[in-house]
Design a protein around this motif. Sequence first.
Motif, PDB file in Angstrom:
ATOM      1  N   LEU A 199       0.624  -1.202  -0.260  1.00 52.54           N
ATOM      2  CA  LEU A 199       0.003   0.291   0.095  1.00 52.54           C
ATOM      3  C   LEU A 199       0.667   1.608   0.044  1.00 52.54           C
ATOM      4  CD1 LEU A 199      -2.039  -2.207   0.980  1.00 52.54           C
ATOM      5  CD2 LEU A 199      -3.374  -0.383   2.439  1.00 52.54           C
ATOM      6  N   SER A 200       0.339   2.379  -0.429  1.00 48.27           N
ATOM      7  CA  SER A 200       0.967   3.688  -0.553  1.00 48.27           C
ATOM      8  C   SER A 200       0.395   4.540   0.308  1.00 48.27           C
ATOM      9  CB  SER A 200       0.426   4.782  -1.043  1.00 48.27           C
ATOM     10  OG  SER A 200      -0.847   5.016  -1.395  1.00 48.27           O
ATOM     11  N   ILE A 201       1.996   5.427   0.893  1.00 54.17           N
ATOM     12  CA  ILE A 201       1.748   5.964   1.992  1.00 54.17           C
ATOM     13  C   ILE A 201      -0.178   6.655   2.468  1.00 54.17           C
ATOM     14  CG2 ILE A 201       2.626   8.186   3.466  1.00 54.17           C
ATOM     15  CD1 ILE A 201       4.696   6.166   2.786  1.00 54.17           C
ATOM     16  N   ALA A 202      -0.667   6.773   1.099  1.00 50.12           N
ATOM     17  CA  ALA A 202      -1.619   7.459   1.826  1.00 50.12           C
ATOM     18  C   ALA A 202      -2.987   6.261   2.126  1.00 50.12           C
ATOM     19  CB  ALA A 202      -2.346   8.036   0.804  1.00 50.12           C
ATOM     20  N   GLU A 203      -2.520   5.308   1.204  1.00 53.59           N
ATOM     21  CA  GLU A 203      -3.429   4.149   1.561  1.00 53.59           C
ATOM     22  C   GLU A 203      -3.519   3.366   2.508  1.00 53.59           C
ATOM     23  OE1 GLU A 203      -3.916   2.482  -3.306  1.00 53.59           O
ATOM     24  OE2 GLU A 203      -2.224   2.232  -2.144  1.00 53.59           O
ATOM     25  N   THR A 204      -1.906   3.508   3.043  1.00 52.51           N
ATOM     26  CA  THR A 204      -1.599   2.568   4.827  1.00 52.51           C
ATOM     27  C   THR A 204      -2.217   4.145   5.589  1.00 52.51           C
ATOM     28  OG1 THR A 204       0.190   1.800   3.655  1.00 52.51           O
ATOM     29  CG2 THR A 204       0.497   2.413   5.957  1.00 52.51           C
ATOM     30  N   ALA A 205      -2.249   5.823   5.125  1.00 52.63           N
ATOM     31  CA  ALA A 205      -2.855   6.145   6.242  1.00 52.63           C
ATOM     32  C   ALA A 205      -4.521   6.219   5.674  1.00 52.63           C
ATOM     33  CB  ALA A 205      -2.624   7.072   5.983  1.00 52.63           C
ATOM     34  N   GLU A 206      -5.157   6.102   5.309  1.00 48.56           N
ATOM     35  CA  GLU A 206      -6.381   5.734   5.368  1.00 48.56           C
ATOM     36  C   GLU A 206      -6.744   3.903   5.763  1.00 48.56           C
ATOM     37  OE1 GLU A 206      -9.927   4.588   2.171  1.00 48.56           O
ATOM     38  OE2 GLU A 206      -7.502   6.355   1.473  1.00 48.56           O
ATOM     39  N   ALA A 207      -6.424   2.855   5.389  1.00 48.61           N
ATOM     40  CA  ALA A 207      -6.430   1.936   5.787  1.00 48.61           C
ATOM     41  C   ALA A 207      -6.669   1.247   7.615  1.00 48.61           C
ATOM     42  CB  ALA A 207      -5.638   0.332   5.547  1.00 48.61           C
ATOM     43  N   LEU A 208      -5.610   2.668   8.117  1.00 47.50           N
ATOM     44  CA  LEU A 208      -5.845   2.620   9.939  1.00 47.50           C
ATOM     45  C   LEU A 208      -6.133   3.584  10.380  1.00 47.50           C
ATOM     46  CD1 LEU A 208      -1.548   1.696   9.683  1.00 47.50           C
ATOM     47  CD2 LEU A 208      -3.366   0.342  10.792  1.00 47.50           C
TER      48      LEU A 208
END
Length: 70
Positions: free
Chosen positions: A31-40
Amino acid sequence: EREEARQLYALVEQLDEDSRQTLHLHYYQGLSIAETAEALGIATSTVKYRLRESIESLKARIAEPKLKAH
């Protein structure tokens, strides 16, 4: 190389849950940084901080001298 990967994975598993989740999502799941942030449910700056701190911790653990067997 396979043994090193296994050892690194074992070290990752010793990290706190927040760090471990962040590393897994970003590096293992891709996951990208943005996707990781969204997931968490956290800010991208928090993801970047966790990744940086986790990597520094892993580097320090890897650099620790190995205990010699007697």
